[in-house]
Scaffold this motif. Structure first.
Motif, PDB file in Angstrom:
ATOM      1  N   SER A   1      55.774  32.530  50.686  1.00 58.89           N
ATOM      2  CA  SER A   1      54.286  34.112  50.923  1.00 58.89           C
ATOM      3  C   SER A   1      53.221  33.514  51.790  1.00 58.89           C
ATOM      4  O   SER A   1      53.061  32.024  51.364  1.00 58.89           O
ATOM      5  N   SER A   2      52.911  34.490  52.219  1.00 61.70           N
ATOM      6  CA  SER A   2      51.543  34.453  53.352  1.00 61.70           C
ATOM      7  C   SER A   2      50.504  33.979  52.825  1.00 61.70           C
ATOM      8  O   SER A   2      49.446  33.974  53.071  1.00 61.70           O
ATOM      9  N   GLY A   3      50.868  34.606  51.727  1.00 63.56           N
ATOM     10  CA  GLY A   3      49.250  34.550  51.083  1.00 63.56           C
ATOM     11  C   GLY A   3      48.584  36.688  51.232  1.00 63.56           C
ATOM     12  O   GLY A   3      47.072  36.717  51.000  1.00 63.56           O
ATOM     13  N   THR A   4      49.028  37.666  51.697  1.00 65.85           N
ATOM     14  CA  THR A   4      48.545  38.885  52.137  1.00 65.85           C
ATOM     15  C   THR A   4      48.277  39.693  50.843  1.00 65.85           C
ATOM     16  O   THR A   4      47.838  40.447  50.862  1.00 65.85           O
TER      17      THR A   4
ATOM     18  N   ALA B   1      42.092  41.115  47.136  1.00 65.45           N
ATOM     19  CA  ALA B   1      41.065  40.100  46.543  1.00 65.45           C
ATOM     20  C   ALA B   1      40.106  42.072  47.183  1.00 65.45           C
ATOM     21  O   ALA B   1      38.772  42.672  47.164  1.00 65.45           O
ATOM     22  N   ALA B   2      40.699  42.362  48.131  1.00 61.81           N
ATOM     23  CA  ALA B   2      39.867  43.276  49.038  1.00 61.81           C
ATOM     24  C   ALA B   2      40.183  44.270  48.375  1.00 61.81           C
ATOM     25  O   ALA B   2      39.357  45.643  48.218  1.00 61.81           O
ATOM     26  N   ARG B   3      41.306  44.548  47.643  1.00 67.86           N
ATOM     27  CA  ARG B   3      40.881  46.618  47.291  1.00 67.86           C
ATOM     28  C   ARG B   3      39.564  46.333  45.967  1.00 67.86           C
ATOM     29  O   ARG B   3      38.659  47.458  45.895  1.00 67.86           O
ATOM     30  N   ASN B   4      40.028  45.044  45.218  1.00 66.17           N
ATOM     31  CA  ASN B   4      38.961  44.806  43.977  1.00 66.17           C
ATOM     32  C   ASN B   4      37.591  45.154  44.344  1.00 66.17           C
ATOM     33  O   ASN B   4      36.688  45.723  44.056  1.00 66.17           O
ATOM     34  N   LYS B   5      37.251  44.401  46.032  1.00 63.10           N
ATOM     35  CA  LYS B   5      35.738  44.101  46.407  1.00 63.10           C
ATOM     36  C   LYS B   5      35.518  45.857  46.317  1.00 63.10           C
ATOM     37  O   LYS B   5      34.141  46.498  45.934  1.00 63.10           O
ATOM     38  N   LYS B   6      36.502  46.582  47.025  1.00 59.65           N
ATOM     39  CA  LYS B   6      36.461  48.126  47.226  1.00 59.65           C
ATOM     40  C   LYS B   6      35.793  48.900  46.100  1.00 59.65           C
ATOM     41  O   LYS B   6      35.207  49.873  45.922  1.00 59.65           O
ATOM     42  N   LEU B   7      36.445  48.583  44.737  1.00 63.16           N
ATOM     43  CA  LEU B   7      36.206  49.367  44.011  1.00 63.16           C
ATOM     44  C   LEU B   7      34.990  48.442  43.063  1.00 63.16           C
ATOM     45  O   LEU B   7      34.643  49.925  42.854  1.00 63.16           O
ATOM     46  N   ILE B   8      35.321  47.728  43.460  1.00 62.02           N
ATOM     47  CA  ILE B   8      34.035  47.350  42.643  1.00 62.02           C
ATOM     48  C   ILE B   8      32.921  47.263  42.965  1.00 62.02           C
ATOM     49  O   ILE B   8      31.663  48.589  42.248  1.00 62.02           O
ATOM     50  N   ALA B   9      33.089  47.675  44.529  1.00 63.42           N
ATOM     51  CA  ALA B   9      31.358  48.748  45.729  1.00 63.42           C
ATOM     52  C   ALA B   9      31.479  49.854  44.881  1.00 63.42           C
ATOM     53  O   ALA B   9      30.170  50.465  45.126  1.00 63.42           O
TER      54      ALA B   9
END
Length: 190
Positions: free
Chosen positions: A32-35, A41-49
């Motif tokens: 896995s490349s970690g993408t 993490a990006a989705r969760n940050k957007k959801l929280i915002a």
């Protein structure tokens, strides 16, 4: 003949050791490349915002209310405050409370009557949402507080699998009726 009998077990042992030592560790088929984690993490940050933006608009639409931002990621306002008492529930106490749950538009999801009086063993059980676990410890007896909980301190990704959907922020109004040390609860007679 004796020599032959001694050489065969030795030869078998040598072959066994050599065959085991020549095996190499297998590599995973895919790496896995970690993408996926980065995207999650990006989705969760957007959801929280997004949730915090909705909560912020509720706070701004009520300028007469003094909302307090907690270090645990939620906001609250006192509906009725008890300034005579100094004690708060702490680990091992049993808190007795009532509450109701609304969506961010103010629509009742669960009424206080429907939820009935509750009992919570402070920091010893996890049957209530994390926001309430922390929020109850802020309260004095007979206080009523309205909490604005983002989904990550409410019912999270799964919701309550009934009326509260996935990633749904909520408004929770809680009245702490009383709290007592755990050892003061009457035991059942057999």
């Amino acid at each position: 003949m004796k020599l032959f009998k001694n050489i065969i077990p030795l030869l078998i042992t040598v072959l066994f050791v050599l065959s085991c030592s020549q095996q190499k560790a297998r590599r995973p088929i895919s790496q896995s490349s970690g993408t996926f984690l980065k995207e999650s993490a990006a989705r969760n940050k957007k959801l929280i915002a997004s949730e915090e933006s909705k909560i912020d608009s509720i706070i701004k639409s009520n300028p007469d209310s003094n909302y307090i931002s907690s270090k645990k990621g939620y906001w609250y306002v006192y509906e009725s405050k008890n300034e005579q008492d100094t004690l708060r529930p702490r680990k091992g106490d049993i808190a007795y409370y009532n509450y109701e749950i609304k969506d961010l538009r103010g629509n009742i999801i669960y009424s206080e009557l429907e939820l009935k009086p509750q009992e919570y063993h402070v920091d010893k059980e996890q049957k209530i949402i994390i926001g309430l676990r922390h929020g109850i410890k802020l309260m004095h007896k007979k206080e009523k507080i309205t909490f604005l909980f983002p989904s990550h301190v409410a019912f999270g990704y799964h919701g309550d699998e009934k009326r509260i959907g996935a990633n749904q922020p909520i408004i929770c109004t809680v009245t702490l009726n009383d709290f007592k040390p755990e050892d003061s609860k009457p035991t059942e007679q057999k």
